[in-house]
Structures are given as C-alpha cells and as structure tokens.
Scaffold this active site. Sequence first.
Site, mmCIF file in Angstrom:
data_model
loop_
_atom_site.group_PDB
_atom_site.id
_atom_site.type_symbol
_atom_site.label_atom_id
_atom_site.label_comp_id
_atom_site.label_asym_id
_atom_site.label_seq_id
_atom_site.Cartn_x
_atom_site.Cartn_y
_atom_site.Cartn_z
ATOM 1 N N ALA A 1 -1.855 -6.937 2.129
ATOM 2 C CA ALA A 1 -2.106 -7.746 3.324
ATOM 3 C C ALA A 1 -1.521 -7.155 4.593
ATOM 4 C CB ALA A 1 -1.557 -9.163 3.110
ATOM 5 N N ASN A 2 -1.016 -5.930 4.535
ATOM 6 C CA ASN A 2 -0.429 -5.328 5.735
ATOM 7 C C ASN A 2 -1.470 -4.635 6.612
ATOM 8 O OD1 ASN A 2 -0.246 -3.416 3.342
ATOM 9 N ND2 ASN A 2 -0.001 -1.985 5.044
ATOM 10 N N GLY B 1 -6.101 -3.792 7.311
ATOM 11 C CA GLY B 1 -7.501 -3.947 6.944
ATOM 12 C C GLY B 1 -7.924 -5.379 6.667
ATOM 13 N N TYR C 1 -14.054 5.714 -7.991
ATOM 14 C CA TYR C 1 -13.969 4.476 -7.219
ATOM 15 C C TYR C 1 -14.967 3.455 -7.752
ATOM 16 C CZ TYR C 1 -14.056 1.301 -3.193
ATOM 17 O OH TYR C 1 -13.997 0.186 -2.382
#
Length: 294
Positions: free
Chosen positions: A22-23, A25, A164
């Site tokens: 949550a830091n 983007g 990915y």
Amino acid sequence: MTSPIDFGIPDLTGRTVLITGANGGLGRVTARVLAGRGAHVILAVRNRAKGEAAAKTMPGSTEVRDLDLADLSSVHDFAADFTDPFDLLINNAGIMIPPLYRTADGFESQFGTNHLGHFALTNLLLPQVRERIVTVASIAHRFGTIEFDDLQWTGRSYRPMAAYGQSKLANLLFTAELQRRLEESSSPVTAVAAHPGYAATNLFGSDDEHRLSDRINRTFTRVFAQREQDGARPILCAAVADLPGGSYIGPTGPFETRGKPGFASRSTKSTDTEVARRLWAVSEELTGVTFPEL
C-alpha cells in the site's frame, strides 16, 4: 460487453482493512480512498520509510507494518504479531517482469511474491478475517500456464512475462479454490479477485533509462494506460460492492484495459477446478501453510 457495476464507497467507520503493497501505485490509491471513507487502514509494506511517507498523505486512521512477501519468515512474523480481527484483506502487492531472481526461500520471484507470499499470508490470517479477501490479478493471466514440473524456472530459459502470467493465473486459481473451501466450511467470508486493466503504475518498466525496452514501455504506458486512480476502481469495487464469492472484477472498456468496473472475463485455464486444487496442495507443500480450521 459486460455492463459496469454501479457502486459507491460506503461509510466504513469501524472497519479495518489490511492492504499489502500500500505504499505505492494501486495499493496507495486504494488505501487513501478507504481511509477517507472512515476505515482504519493498515499498510503492509516491504519498505517502511515509503509506507510511512504514503500514510502521511492519507486522511483518517492508518498504520504501517513491515511485511516482505518474498520472505516466508517475514510473513510468519507479520501474522504472529497480527492478532486482532479485521474485516477486509486486499492482496495487492506484486512485482512484474523483473530479471530472474529468487526469493529468500528459493522461489522464482514473481511466483514466490505474487502467489506464494499471499497464499501463506491469507491462510495464516484467515481466522481473523470477518468479511472479504480481495486478490489482485491481471489480464496477463491469459498468458500464463501453471507449469507444475518447473514452477520455479530451474529447467528452462526464463521468460519474465510468462512467469508473470503464471503468477497471475495462480492468483485466480487461488481465489476460486479459497472460495470453494470457505463455502465448504460455512464461513461468512468471501473471496473475490480484481484486475486494474492497463494502469500506469510503478510496476511498469524499471529504473534503467538506457534499455530500449524500458523506454518503449514507458512511452506506450503514457499514451495508452489509464491513471492509477482509475486502475484502482475495480479493486475498490471488489472490496465494497455486493458481490457473490468468486467474482472477478475489471474494467469494462475496450479489451478490459480501461473503463468502469464490471464482471471481468477470464481464461478457461483459470476455471479449471482440478488445477486449482492441485496448485493449492503444491502451495501448501512449498510454504508449509495450510487452510485453517474455521
């Protein structure tokens, strides 16, 4: 084309939300919106300084906790210190198409971080979750295949986008099997997934200004991607809208790359129940974490 879901963010006073990554983007945008609606938001981040800087920009009640999803010891430490019940878990953190490297436990980084780290975290915290688990997947799941014979890319040439895609396909299979197990346990908790479409976030590209692929990627992103704020809308919808368990939410615009949130399409591979169960069993073996008694 799927119709968009008309949803609003309700008053979340008294609710507690835990968001990984949550830091920055999409996670930062999601955290800011939910905190602004009264939720107590816990930012679970690998970089505490960045987490605290992000929290200072948010209204309402927030706190920052250390969590490195690429290290199962960190996941266990986080869960051991997190004993209070909470309402919503948003498995948002992730990495995208880096060069090959391994997590602290020897896993291919994308599979280890995007899937196995969240798999372990969710199962360890599940007895404390009261309402919903949201896992952030991607349209790139369509490019993925669960290669059970070589999940960690030790016997073949490494292809970052394929790796990915495997990790994001794993996110959807995990959500489906988690929802099945929750229903079997008669749990009130639901599991859903969301994808942001094509959003301009810090996942795209690297810091290498000289690599041609990174310059092309940044240019393409600036021209075609939607803003972080718009990319977070499907995640917010998945978090607060009245949805059946197992739902998958994404943009409803062209090729699901942008637009208002609605029910997203998914590949046939992501609905294979036998693969989902096998992946769950393998994930338990790799992490040593199992589905808890509820």
